[in-house]
Design a protein around this motif. Structure first.
Motif, PDB file in Angstrom:
ATOM      1  N   GLY A  86       0.665  -1.343  -0.030  1.00  0.00           N
ATOM      2  CA  GLY A  86      -0.307  -0.214  -0.187  1.00  0.00           C
ATOM      3  C   GLY A  86       1.110   1.015  -0.055  1.00  0.00           C
ATOM      4  O   GLY A  86       0.657   2.525  -0.781  1.00  0.00           O
ATOM      5  N   ILE A  87       1.882   1.076   0.519  1.00  0.00           N
ATOM      6  CA  ILE A  87       3.116   2.796   1.153  1.00  0.00           C
ATOM      7  C   ILE A  87       3.859   2.734  -0.259  1.00  0.00           C
ATOM      8  O   ILE A  87       4.117   4.002  -0.769  1.00  0.00           O
ATOM      9  CB  ILE A  87       3.765   2.574   2.834  1.00  0.00           C
ATOM     10  CG1 ILE A  87       2.766   2.714   3.700  1.00  0.00           C
ATOM     11  CG2 ILE A  87       4.621   3.581   2.283  1.00  0.00           C
ATOM     12  CD1 ILE A  87       3.214   2.655   5.339  1.00  0.00           C
ATOM     13  N   ARG A  88       4.537   1.550  -1.074  1.00  0.00           N
ATOM     14  CA  ARG A  88       5.391   1.544  -1.627  1.00  0.00           C
ATOM     15  C   ARG A  88       3.887   2.149  -3.586  1.00  0.00           C
ATOM     16  O   ARG A  88       4.163   3.099  -3.677  1.00  0.00           O
ATOM     17  CB  ARG A  88       5.548  -0.189  -2.445  1.00  0.00           C
ATOM     18  CG  ARG A  88       6.450   0.509  -3.902  1.00  0.00           C
ATOM     19  CD  ARG A  88       7.019  -1.080  -3.800  1.00  0.00           C
ATOM     20  NE  ARG A  88       7.756  -2.153  -3.382  1.00  0.00           N
ATOM     21  CZ  ARG A  88       6.946  -3.215  -1.908  1.00  0.00           C
ATOM     22  NH1 ARG A  88       6.017  -3.895  -2.173  1.00  0.00           N
ATOM     23  NH2 ARG A  88       7.765  -3.475  -1.142  1.00  0.00           N
ATOM     24  N   ASP A  89       2.638   1.637  -3.506  1.00  0.00           N
ATOM     25  CA  ASP A  89       1.893   1.983  -4.641  1.00  0.00           C
ATOM     26  C   ASP A  89       1.849   3.506  -4.598  1.00  0.00           C
ATOM     27  O   ASP A  89       1.856   4.393  -5.384  1.00  0.00           O
ATOM     28  CB  ASP A  89       0.849   1.053  -4.359  1.00  0.00           C
ATOM     29  CG  ASP A  89       0.773  -0.271  -5.030  1.00  0.00           C
ATOM     30  OD1 ASP A  89       1.829  -0.357  -5.068  1.00  0.00           O
ATOM     31  OD2 ASP A  89       0.145  -0.713  -4.646  1.00  0.00           O
ATOM     32  N   GLY A  90       1.155   3.721  -2.938  1.00  0.00           N
ATOM     33  CA  GLY A  90       0.944   5.561  -3.055  1.00  0.00           C
ATOM     34  C   GLY A  90       2.134   6.523  -3.173  1.00  0.00           C
ATOM     35  O   GLY A  90       2.073   7.353  -3.732  1.00  0.00           O
ATOM     36  N   LEU A  91       3.762   5.878  -2.773  1.00  0.00           N
ATOM     37  CA  LEU A  91       4.954   6.591  -2.867  1.00  0.00           C
ATOM     38  C   LEU A  91       4.730   6.933  -4.443  1.00  0.00           C
ATOM     39  O   LEU A  91       5.347   7.296  -4.714  1.00  0.00           O
ATOM     40  CB  LEU A  91       6.153   5.797  -2.014  1.00  0.00           C
ATOM     41  CG  LEU A  91       6.260   6.247  -1.085  1.00  0.00           C
ATOM     42  CD1 LEU A  91       7.391   5.768  -0.446  1.00  0.00           C
ATOM     43  CD2 LEU A  91       6.150   7.530  -0.507  1.00  0.00           C
ATOM     44  N   LYS A  92       4.544   5.888  -5.357  1.00  0.00           N
ATOM     45  CA  LYS A  92       4.746   5.231  -6.774  1.00  0.00           C
ATOM     46  C   LYS A  92       3.846   6.537  -7.678  1.00  0.00           C
ATOM     47  O   LYS A  92       4.371   7.540  -8.652  1.00  0.00           O
ATOM     48  CB  LYS A  92       4.598   3.812  -7.435  1.00  0.00           C
ATOM     49  CG  LYS A  92       6.427   3.135  -6.870  1.00  0.00           C
ATOM     50  CD  LYS A  92       6.040   1.671  -7.259  1.00  0.00           C
ATOM     51  CE  LYS A  92       7.363   1.358  -7.191  1.00  0.00           C
ATOM     52  NZ  LYS A  92       7.019  -0.329  -7.267  1.00  0.00           N
ATOM     53  N   GLN A  93       2.537   6.501  -6.973  1.00  0.00           N
ATOM     54  CA  GLN A  93       1.935   7.057  -8.314  1.00  0.00           C
ATOM     55  C   GLN A  93       2.034   8.667  -7.698  1.00  0.00           C
ATOM     56  O   GLN A  93       1.785   9.274  -8.547  1.00  0.00           O
ATOM     57  CB  GLN A  93       0.164   7.028  -7.181  1.00  0.00           C
ATOM     58  CG  GLN A  93       0.081   4.802  -7.928  1.00  0.00           C
ATOM     59  CD  GLN A  93      -1.253   4.305  -6.785  1.00  0.00           C
ATOM     60  OE1 GLN A  93      -1.626   5.793  -6.002  1.00  0.00           O
ATOM     61  NE2 GLN A  93      -1.520   3.600  -7.234  1.00  0.00           N
ATOM     62  N   SER A  94       2.271   9.178  -6.652  1.00  0.00           N
ATOM     63  CA  SER A  94       2.526  10.638  -5.502  1.00  0.00           C
ATOM     64  C   SER A  94       3.409  11.160  -6.779  1.00  0.00           C
ATOM     65  O   SER A  94       3.316  12.402  -7.363  1.00  0.00           O
ATOM     66  CB  SER A  94       2.922  11.088  -4.768  1.00  0.00           C
ATOM     67  OG  SER A  94       4.224  10.405  -3.848  1.00  0.00           O
ATOM     68  N   GLY A  95       4.928  10.246  -7.101  1.00  0.00           N
ATOM     69  CA  GLY A  95       5.649  10.672  -8.359  1.00  0.00           C
ATOM     70  C   GLY A  95       7.072  11.262  -7.205  1.00  0.00           C
ATOM     71  O   GLY A  95       7.440  12.120  -7.894  1.00  0.00           O
ATOM     72  N   GLN A  96       6.597  10.998  -6.014  1.00  0.00           N
ATOM     73  CA  GLN A  96       7.984  12.480  -5.467  1.00  0.00           C
ATOM     74  C   GLN A  96       8.651  11.527  -5.075  1.00  0.00           C
ATOM     75  O   GLN A  96      10.227  12.297  -4.873  1.00  0.00           O
ATOM     76  CB  GLN A  96       6.767  12.477  -3.863  1.00  0.00           C
ATOM     77  CG  GLN A  96       5.634  13.612  -4.055  1.00  0.00           C
ATOM     78  CD  GLN A  96       4.838  13.752  -2.266  1.00  0.00           C
ATOM     79  OE1 GLN A  96       4.006  12.959  -2.002  1.00  0.00           O
ATOM     80  NE2 GLN A  96       5.092  14.870  -2.164  1.00  0.00           N
ATOM     81  N   VAL A  97       9.043  10.495  -4.598  1.00  0.00           N
ATOM     82  CA  VAL A  97      10.654   9.238  -4.639  1.00  0.00           C
ATOM     83  C   VAL A  97      11.173   8.780  -6.445  1.00  0.00           C
ATOM     84  O   VAL A  97       9.352   8.150  -6.544  1.00  0.00           O
ATOM     85  CB  VAL A  97      10.443   8.674  -3.813  1.00  0.00           C
ATOM     86  CG1 VAL A  97      10.430   9.748  -1.980  1.00  0.00           C
ATOM     87  CG2 VAL A  97       9.449   7.691  -3.868  1.00  0.00           C
ATOM     88  N   PRO A  98      11.848   7.929  -6.596  1.00  0.00           N
ATOM     89  CA  PRO A  98      12.101   7.582  -7.749  1.00  0.00           C
ATOM     90  C   PRO A  98      11.802   6.305  -7.369  1.00  0.00           C
ATOM     91  O   PRO A  98      11.412   5.562  -5.775  1.00  0.00           O
ATOM     92  CB  PRO A  98      13.371   7.806  -7.346  1.00  0.00           C
ATOM     93  CG  PRO A  98      14.361   8.901  -6.776  1.00  0.00           C
ATOM     94  CD  PRO A  98      13.059   9.177  -5.924  1.00  0.00           C
ATOM     95  N   PRO A  99      11.388   4.997  -8.263  1.00  0.00           N
ATOM     96  CA  PRO A  99      10.556   3.957  -8.334  1.00  0.00           C
ATOM     97  C   PRO A  99      11.338   3.238  -6.767  1.00  0.00           C
ATOM     98  O   PRO A  99      11.254   2.154  -6.366  1.00  0.00           O
ATOM     99  CB  PRO A  99      10.850   3.163  -8.862  1.00  0.00           C
ATOM    100  CG  PRO A  99      10.440   4.676 -10.238  1.00  0.00           C
ATOM    101  CD  PRO A  99      11.077   5.645  -9.835  1.00  0.00           C
TER     102      PRO A  99
END
Length: 276
Positions: free
Chosen positions: A50-63
């Motif tokens: 859940g947290i990994r997907d959220g971060l990737k969708q936000s685009g605020q950090v590299p994958p």
């Protein structure tokens, strides 16, 4: 719902009949019979995904950074620890009679069929199918008894309430992770309060998602079987069991969040040191 089952000696009743000792039902027996142990066993992966997907969708950090954060989150949750907390809470909060009644329900063929459906639907791998089939299932069950039973199910299972709590925990984890990876100093309690203030808005958004999940999870469960499940959830023992399980799991999810932020802050500091 379920957890990875741990073995615990049975509590032996003081009454001996016909030379046989009768073992009473304890909290571990109940968890082993229910789907709780299997579902909670998936919680580390669920929180991490859940947290990994959220971060990737936000685009605020590299994958790659999002994956690293997901790993930190996953290692911060242990199914065994959640189960231990559950066992203690159930032993403290339910009477022997209530534990026996809950155990008896989960021994029935209907309960076992429902448990298998709940375990399968709770796996992160099933999330995409839940989303992709939402429109189809909403249309198929529009105006049916199954649709009308949802409000009763949601109230008895506390599904929307629990999902909102979990959503807030995941968002808090995301916010804490982002704060830890930046130079901004954001206090954990201030983040938590900000998210709590959004609870009303989240309630409406999550309610539809819970309904979609309900239709998907119980699609092969008949209305009659679903009615038996609701009778259990609404019983004194079923209601108390649900209350204790949801409260204990929520505490287990939210407690490590601040620690995760501290770990990520160390990760950021290490990276800064390496670049000098």
């Amino acid at each position: 719902m379920r957890l990875i089952t741990l073995v615990k000696p049975l509590l032996v009743a003081g009454l001996i009949s016909s030379g046989m000792a009768h073992a009473s039902t304890d909290a571990r027996d109940v968890l082993a019979a229910s789907p709780i142990d299997d579902i909670v066993g998936q919680y580390p992966a669920m929180m991490s995904q859940g947290i990994r997907d959220g971060l990737k969708q936000s685009g605020q950090v590299p994958p790659m950074v999002a994956d690293t954060i997901g790993y930190v989150v996953s290692s911060s949750y242990r199914a065994e620890d959640i189960e231990r907390k559950l066992v203690d809470s159930l032993d403290e909060s339910l009477t022997n009679k209530q534990l026996e009644e809950v155990h008896a329900w989960y021994q029935t063929p209907v309960a076992q069929k429902i448990s298998r459906a709940e375990i399968a639907a709770s796996a992160p791998a099933a999330w995409s199918e839940v989303r992709s089939r939402a429109g189809e299932l909403n249309e198929a069950y529009k105006g049916t008894t199954r649709e009308k039973l949802f409000e009763r199910f949601d109230r008895a299972s506390r599904a929307t309430e629990t999902t909102v709590d979990t959503t807030i925990a995941v968002q808090l984890g995301l916010a804490t992770a982002m704060a830890a990876l930046s130079s901004d100093s954001v206090h954990y309690e201030r983040l938590r309060q900000r998210l709590e203030n959004q609870r009303g808005m989240l309630q409406g958004m999550v309610g539809q998602q819970v309904y979609d999940s309900y239709l998907f999870t119980y699609r092969d469960i008949s209305v009659q079987e679903l009615g038996l499940y609701l009778d259990f959830l609404e019983s004194e023992s079923g209601k108390r069991f649900t209350e204790v399980v949801t409260e204990s799991i929520q505490a287990s999810i939210t407690d490590p969040i601040e620690t995760i932020g501290s770990q990520l802050a160390r990760f950021r500091n290490f990276g800064t040191g390496e670049s000098r």
